[in-house]
Design an enzyme around this catalytic site. Sequence first.
Site, PDB file in Angstrom:
ATOM      1  N   ARG A 195     -13.663   7.632  15.136  1.00 47.02           N
ATOM      2  CA  ARG A 195     -13.509   6.768  13.967  1.00 47.02           C
ATOM      3  C   ARG A 195     -13.842   5.314  14.300  1.00 47.02           C
ATOM      4  O   ARG A 195     -14.183   4.540  13.396  1.00 47.02           O
ATOM      5  CB  ARG A 195     -12.079   6.840  13.417  1.00 47.02           C
TER       6      ARG A 195
ATOM      7  N   CYS B 295      -4.592   6.210  10.346  1.00 47.80           N
ATOM      8  CA  CYS B 295      -3.794   6.480  11.539  1.00 47.80           C
ATOM      9  C   CYS B 295      -2.306   6.398  11.224  1.00 47.80           C
ATOM     10  O   CYS B 295      -1.871   5.581  10.411  1.00 47.80           O
ATOM     11  CB  CYS B 295      -4.122   5.459  12.638  1.00 47.80           C
TER      12      CYS B 295
ATOM     13  N   ARG C 126       2.435   0.653   6.359  1.00 46.29           N
ATOM     14  CA  ARG C 126       1.311  -0.135   5.851  1.00 46.29           C
ATOM     15  C   ARG C 126       1.127   0.044   4.332  1.00 46.29           C
ATOM     16  O   ARG C 126       0.113   0.546   3.857  1.00 46.29           O
ATOM     17  CB  ARG C 126       0.008   0.239   6.583  1.00 46.29           C
TER      18      ARG C 126
ATOM     19  N   ASP D 238      -4.590  -4.335  17.577  1.00 46.49           N
ATOM     20  CA  ASP D 238      -5.543  -3.271  17.895  1.00 46.49           C
ATOM     21  C   ASP D 238      -5.976  -3.266  19.362  1.00 46.49           C
ATOM     22  O   ASP D 238      -6.751  -2.398  19.772  1.00 46.49           O
ATOM     23  CB  ASP D 238      -6.778  -3.375  16.990  1.00 46.49           C
TER      24      ASP D 238
ATOM     25  N   LYS E 119     -16.437  -2.274  13.066  1.00 51.01           N
ATOM     26  CA  LYS E 119     -16.029  -1.221  12.132  1.00 51.01           C
ATOM     27  C   LYS E 119     -15.263  -1.815  10.949  1.00 51.01           C
ATOM     28  O   LYS E 119     -15.557  -1.537   9.781  1.00 51.01           O
ATOM     29  CB  LYS E 119     -15.150  -0.202  12.844  1.00 51.01           C
ATOM     30  N   ASN E 120     -14.252  -2.619  11.251  1.00 48.24           N
ATOM     31  CA  ASN E 120     -13.396  -3.141  10.183  1.00 48.24           C
ATOM     32  C   ASN E 120     -14.140  -4.094   9.258  1.00 48.24           C
ATOM     33  O   ASN E 120     -13.819  -4.189   8.073  1.00 48.24           O
ATOM     34  CB  ASN E 120     -12.160  -3.818  10.775  1.00 48.24           C
TER      35      ASN E 120
ATOM     36  N   ASP F 268       1.399  -2.555  -1.416  1.00 47.61           N
ATOM     37  CA  ASP F 268       2.074  -3.408  -2.389  1.00 47.61           C
ATOM     38  C   ASP F 268       1.359  -4.751  -2.599  1.00 47.61           C
ATOM     39  O   ASP F 268       1.233  -5.226  -3.731  1.00 47.61           O
ATOM     40  CB  ASP F 268       3.513  -3.690  -1.961  1.00 47.61           C
TER      41      ASP F 268
END
Length: 423
Positions: A401, A118, A123, A309, A22-23, A126
């Site tokens: 997701r 989420c 997070r 994760d 997914k990522n 910047d």
Amino acid sequence: MDAILVRGGAELNGEIPIAGAKNACLTLMPATLLSDEPLTLTNAPRLSDIRTMTQLLQSLGAEVSALQDGRVLALSSHDVGNLRADYDIVRKMRASILVLGPLLARFGRAEVSLPGGCAIGARPVDLHLMAMEAMGAAIDLREGYVHAEAPRGGLRGAVVEFPFVSVGATENALMAAVLARGTTELRNAAREPEIVDLARCLRRMGARIEGEGTSTITIEGVETLSGATHAVVTDRIELGTYMLVPAITGGTVECLGGRLELVAAFAEKLDAAGIAVEETPRGLRVSRRNGRARAVDVVTEPFPGFPTDLQAQMMALLATAEGVSVLEEKIFENRFMHAPELMRMGARIDVHGGTARVTGVDRLKGAPVMATDLRASVSLILAGLAAEGETLVRRVYHLDRGYEKVEEKLRACGASVERVKDA
């Protein structure tokens, strides 16, 4: 609203195919914005986040088609006319910020809403903005949007030194740098397999990149990129999640498509806990060595360390392990929200700040629980597989997701798992 009903206690055996990451896919999809030629992604996962990114790219004017039952994504950005990524889409998923670098690099301007996702910590973006500014972009935050504009002549190569490792910022900076004038050096860059996968795809498109997988990535900018076809890397988080199935229930499961180098630090902890991981021609075979797992201590770290994760899923295993384990979360704050739900099932967990002390129990008890985020949702399903009686996991829209066909994959190994309507 859907819920997942789990009837626990069965030993599970069988095979589980592991999907594309997914990522990785969410990072590869915005790469289409860097070229006016087609980009084709194979081994794509079929997830709601992928549909959200599809919607976002289409809102910008890109063409995205799902082929072969969604396993292949055909993308084209030859006719992008909108450079504003709207809040209504971006708020659904944090990865939406990854359109910033490609839009800025190719079109010289972008307006991107601050993202959602989420609720596992602030997070901030910047570091993404810092990287763009280092390459000469002017950044202005107004009314919840990032307004970015490249200097006349486009982005310039630069040295970007991240004060701490950020996967998303590394990905955004990498995509921006491939079309920047001159050489860009990303220092203290993230080393995740998803970044290596992105660099390989960009190189197929004609980018000049060296050093991916190390803490220093060097990019020599080019004028244009071409089209390419690229296979999405195996999802190491889904892989690790399903490796925990036989660890927590007993039995033997072969994770098809799994590769040890993707989960080396995680596999080391499983080994220390008494779980055997064996490489096979088709993937990884996992089983217990002798009865219950043993307690181990875990500290989450950037790759190649133990992945944040997989922390929630590992906690589910350690809740039934022999002895006392300590989990230290160093990546995200607020990432122990699954602990109270596991405690509803009889787990003994004490949380103090970023540290959780887990005292294993002989058996968890089924209970109604609520998922608080993506990884927490699947950790509760894992716990339910090992528990006596029925566990009802609510708010599983998080689950969709990041995991495709969870019920089917677990049922194929003998689990009693079904999706039900929650009153």
